[in-house]
Design a protein around this motif. Structure first.
Motif, PDB file in Angstrom:
ATOM      1  N   SER B  77       0.825  -1.212   0.000  1.00 43.59           N
ATOM      2  CA  SER B  77       0.000   0.000   0.000  1.00 43.59           C
ATOM      3  C   SER B  77       0.854   1.255   0.000  1.00 43.59           C
ATOM      4  O   SER B  77       0.330   2.369   0.024  1.00 43.59           O
ATOM      5  CB  SER B  77      -0.927   0.008   1.214  1.00 43.59           C
ATOM      6  OG  SER B  77      -0.212   0.434   2.361  1.00 43.59           O
ATOM      7  N   LEU B 213      -5.582  -1.972  -2.889  1.00 40.64           N
ATOM      8  CA  LEU B 213      -4.313  -1.876  -2.177  1.00 40.64           C
ATOM      9  C   LEU B 213      -3.173  -1.577  -3.154  1.00 40.64           C
ATOM     10  O   LEU B 213      -2.371  -0.673  -2.942  1.00 40.64           O
ATOM     11  CB  LEU B 213      -4.073  -3.228  -1.504  1.00 40.64           C
ATOM     12  CG  LEU B 213      -3.022  -3.312  -0.432  1.00 40.64           C
ATOM     13  CD1 LEU B 213      -3.480  -2.455   0.721  1.00 40.64           C
ATOM     14  CD2 LEU B 213      -2.869  -4.756   0.023  1.00 40.64           C
ATOM     15  N   VAL B 237      -5.425  -1.276   6.112  1.00 40.21           N
ATOM     16  CA  VAL B 237      -4.217  -2.085   5.947  1.00 40.21           C
ATOM     17  C   VAL B 237      -3.417  -2.105   7.245  1.00 40.21           C
ATOM     18  O   VAL B 237      -2.919  -3.149   7.664  1.00 40.21           O
ATOM     19  CB  VAL B 237      -3.330  -1.518   4.817  1.00 40.21           C
ATOM     20  CG1 VAL B 237      -2.118  -2.398   4.637  1.00 40.21           C
ATOM     21  CG2 VAL B 237      -4.097  -1.436   3.535  1.00 40.21           C
TER      22      VAL B 237
END
Ligand SMILES: Nc1ncnc2c1ncn2[C@@H]1O[C@H](COP(=O)(O)OP(=O)(O)OP(=O)(O)O)[C@@H](O)[C@H]1O
Ligand SMILES: [Mg+2]
Lengths: 522, 339
Positions: B77, B213, B237
């Motif tokens: 990410s 992501l 995340v």
């Protein structure tokens, strides 16, 4: 030339007075370059004389940028030789090339966004006095260069805060600054308007007289006639022909380029204005770059938005999509006022915005085409169910779109970064086709797109429009705007200067509204 | 060789170096390293390939694998998480304390006490993840500063909470069954790791979450313009990464049978190294989970092997540092070769 005389420490060889016309600056023989899966250049010959503008012309992916990257030292060729002023040479870096007087403006910019305009111009060859930066010399040099180019930029402005067109100007200024003997310009006018482009052409004329050799890449045919001495046409990495610009017609050039002829660049669109789809109501932005603007776009029409760089035309598109904070006024989609526009909300209402800077805002460069095209629509039932992707359907629909846009190479699993500029643009456009869209906002949709692909993109717009989409076309390519739009607004310093409809929509009318009215008053 | 370009086809490129390059740029250097390490240790020390040691390596690797899964997600990410070690420490002491307190009060409620302890540990992970995620996504603190800060907060808290001494008194169900038990000869932590790997691979490759992501890590602006709620996804995340670290912390606590405020200090560096060795890019947007898992396995094999041939732990730290730097250099080279 102005400016950096004092600074010529890293001294590119100054062009000698006698070095004019007929003197060979550069010669490439049998150049080949191979990328994984693609033969970008095979056996290409090219030469450049002092005092000429040599245009490289060819479809997207033909290998133009690859060729100039080799000349500018970005990477070496796999095969072939290069001589500079008669001397065989192997360049090992762009820096090396610069030292030898080869300066380039690349298609993708190489500026440091956090530095000011002047610091970018002098990056790597700062004026120094006893090891200390001579800021006033830098400021003076920058002012002089910008004045020479007649680019209206603030030398102290941070480059990251400038628009794409303004950054392009900085790039050009930076290349000029180094006093090159060979200047390479890869689509320098891609996001400039007539005005800035004219300044650039005037400058190119002057540089030619001084004996510079200029390699110029463009997809705009009218520019070729304006400035070129010779044209080299590439197709699929191979040399098709090198011709004198005076001897060749536009149709012939296009034929050489794509191997067949094109009937008409611009399609005839059947406009059927219907329901109101987007409207701004006395819109002003907190940034102050747009003031009291009211425009509307109906279903089944293409509305143009013209204006010089910095006139605020881009900001209107961005504001509608929720990318610029709104100070006063409102954005309405199909009669419904939208209090806080946001990309998510706008996409859900069927509004798609195609940004002008594909690398900055459009693409996830290291991911494959498939992922890039479906990105905005993954939440839809066609692409996922309960958050789980439907890979097969995704592949099918993305391949279909890629085929419609004639993506080349037609491989949706390839990394976007490895496509040529024009094909990357098709990927950005393709995103608008993955979902039901009622309103398209295109900001410079054909930047860096070749003639063949332009025909395809225009055809695509025609289809959208005739099927009832509302299209707002923000463009600095005037012919494009005049041919495609049924109605246009002309912006000037953040305000709407004129609305031109039907027969009133002419080049003179648009241009007349570009500039300050002071002329009229006098 | 003149291969005319074929649309979409990968033309064979010239020379053996081109073959090597294309192998590297697809699978990375990791398989080679794994084989080299295994051969090297096997030659040096026969005990290395004894069945017992192989099971041992797998069991040892589970904790790092679980943490690396989370770390890889954060790296993809476009961020990274230096606080995974602190999460392990805090999880360890908090879950141990809750479990032992509850167990002391209800000696019959062994199962409940284990559940209470695990819940407390996961809650710690959740809190760390939310704080990290909010800081990075909402307040735009750089991941480096945010998670470095939280690492300090966490390790300080773990020591403060326990006065620096280990927490004991957990029920045998936890320390024996979960810590060292087996199902069909497979150690329980290994089962947890396998489940975690499958879940994360599924998330990354089969869901919109995973796709977003990569998009966020690759180009945040483009993701935002595509209508992705970038902030919420980024935060999620960090939450997932901390939860995975907490899971590793709980399993480690069971393994060592006590809540240790010093547990996990080596994990931030090791997990980043493992992920990068496994081909996850430090610049975001690129990398595969299976690579990260193999990377973690590689690091564990290396540590295990170095222990067997009696290399001092200080020297081992030097080795890990060198490997991290080399892995990043290779990552860069791979990028260049792709050009
Ligand atoms: N870094 C790279 N990796 C792999 N392939 C590449 C890379 N750069 C270019 N190519 C491929 O080489 C070919 C030539 O690309 P190039 O960028 O030179 O085209 P171009 O003529 O400049 O096109 P455009 O007008 O679209 O800018 C294309 O097929 C492109 O996909
Ligand atoms: Mg190009």
């Amino acid at each position: 030339m102005t400016a950096a005389q004092a600074s010529a420490q890293s001294g590119p060889a100054p062009s000698l007075p006698g070095e004019r016309g007929g003197v060979e600056l550069l010669r490439l023989s049998a150049i080949s370059k191979h990328f994984p899966g693609v033969r970008a250049l095979s056996g290409v010959d090219f030469d450049l004389q002092a005092g000429e503008v040599h245009v490289l012309f060819g479809e997207n992916g033909a290998g133009k940028s690859t060729l100039i990257n080799i000349i500018a030292g970005t990477f070496p060729p796999d095969d072939g030789t290069m001589t500079l002023r008669g001397q065989p040479i192997r360049l090992n870096s762009p820096h090396h090339a610069r030292q030898l007087g080869v300066n380039a403006v690349f298609q993708e910019f190489s500026l440091v966004p956090t530095l000011s305009v002047q610091d970018n111009l002098y990056l790597g060859r700062e004026h120094q006095r006893a090891g200390i930066l001579d800021k006033s010399a830098i400021a003076r040099g920058t002012r002089e260069t910008l004045e020479l180019l007649q680019f209206h930029l603030d030398p102290k402005a941070q480059v990251g805060s400038l628009s794409r067109a303004e950054q392009q100007m900085v790039e050009i200024a930076k290349a000029i600054q180094g006093e090159p003997s060979i200047l390479i310009l890869d689509e320098p006018t891609a996001s400039l308007t007539e005005n800035e482009a004219n300044n650039l052409f005037a400058l190119i004329e002057r540089l030619k007289i001084q004996g510079l050799g200029i390699i110029y890449i463009t997809h705009r045919i009218q520019e070729i006639h304006r400035i070129a001495d010779r044209v080299t046409v590439l197709r699929d990495g191979q040399l098709v022909a090198t011709v004198a610009a005076g001897d060749v017609s536009e149709t012939r050039l296009v034929e050489l380029m794509i191997g067949r002829s094109i009937e008409a660049l611009y399609p005839a669109i059947d406009y059927q204005p219907g329901r109101m789809m987007v409207r701004t109501d006395h819109l002003s932005l907190t940034s102050g770059r747009v003031h009291d603007v009211s425009i509307e776009v109906r279903a089944g029409e293409v509305v143009g938005l013209a204006g010089l760089v910095g006139s605020g035309k881009s900001e209107i598109g961005r504001a509608i999509f929720g990318l610029e904070p709104i100070g006063h006024g409102a954005v309405e989609i199909g009669d419904v006022p939208i209090v806080h526009p946001s990309p998510r909300g706008m996409l859900d209402r069927g509004v798609v915005y195609v940004p002008p800077d594909r690398r900055e805002e459009g693409l996830v460069a290291m991911r494959p085409v498939r992922e890039n095209m479906s990105l905005g629509a993954l939440g839809l039932p066609t692409f996922s169910r309960f958050g789980v992707l439907r890979r097969r359907l995704e592949g099918v629909s993305v391949r279909e779109i890629a085929r419609r846009l004639n993506l080349r190479p037609l491989n949706v699993e390839r990394q976007v970064a490895s496509f040529s500029g024009g094909n990357q643009q098709k990927v950005v456009l393709g995103r608008g086709l993955t979902r039901e869209v009622k309103v398209f906002i295109f900001d410079e949709p054909t930047t860096g797109v070749d003639v063949g692909a332009k025909v395809e993109i225009y055809g695509f717009m025609k289809e959208l429009c005739e099927r009832g989409a509302a299209i707002l076309l923000i463009s600095s390519d005037l012919p494009e705007l005049l041919h495609l739009a049924s109605r246009a607004y002309v912006m000037h310093r953040g305000e709407i200067r004129a609305e031109l409809v039907g027969d009133a929509l002419t080049e003179e009318a648009v241009l007349a509204n570009f500039f300050d009215r002071a002329v009229d008053a006098a | 060789m003149v291969t005319k370009r074929l649309e979409g086809e990968i033309a064979p490129s010239g020379g053996p170096s081109a073959v090597v390059r294309s192998v590297f740029s697809t699978v990375g250097i990791l398989p080679l390293l794994l084989v080299l390490a295994i051969v090297f240790f096997a030659v040096q020390e026969p005990r290395f390939y004894a069945a017992a040691n192989i099971t041992n390596v797998f069991r040892q690797s589970t904790y790092l694998i679980i943490v690396t899964l989370g770390q890889a997600l954060v790296l993809i990410s476009g961020g990274f998480d230096l606080s995974v070690g602190a999460v392990i420490a805090v999880t360890s002491v908090v879950s141990a304390r809750f479990m032992s307190r509850y167990y002391a009060g209800n000696p019959d409620g062994e199962v409940t006490s284990v559940i209470v302890g695990i819940a407390a540990g996961l809650f710690v992970g959740l809190v760390f993840g939310l704080v990290n995620g909010t800081g990075v996504a909402r307040f735009k603190v750089s991941p480096f500063i945010m998670t470095l800060g939280m690492a300090s907060v966490g390790s300080g808290f773990a020591l403060y909470y326990t006065g620096g001494s280990p927490v004991s008194g957990m029920p045998p169900l936890f320390t024996r069954e979960i810590g060292t038990g087996r199902v069909f000869e497979v150690p329980i932590p290994v089962l947890f790791a396998i489940a975690a790997i499958i879940a994360v691979i599924f998330l990354v490759s089969a869901t919109t979450w995973g796709r977003y992501l990569y998009a966020i890590g690759g180009n945040m602006k483009a993701a935002f313009l595509s209508g992705i709620p970038v902030g919420a996804y980024t935060a999620s995340v960090y939450v997932l990464c901390s939860l995975l670290a907490a899971l590793a912390g709980i399993l480690l606590t069971a393994r060592v049978s006590s809540g240790e405020p010093n547990l996990g200090a080596s994990f931030p560096l090791q997990s980043i190294t493992a992920a990068v060795v496994g081909g996850v890019s430090l610049r975001g947007g690129e990398g595969r989970i299976i690579g990260a898992v193999l990377g973690a396995l590689f690091i564990t094999i290396l540590t295990n092997g170095m222990n067997l041939i009696r290399i001092e732990s200080y020297v081992q730290e030097i080795a890990i540092g060198v490997i991290l730097i080399l892995a990043v250099i290779i990552d860069r080279l791979r990028d260049r070769w792709r050009v």
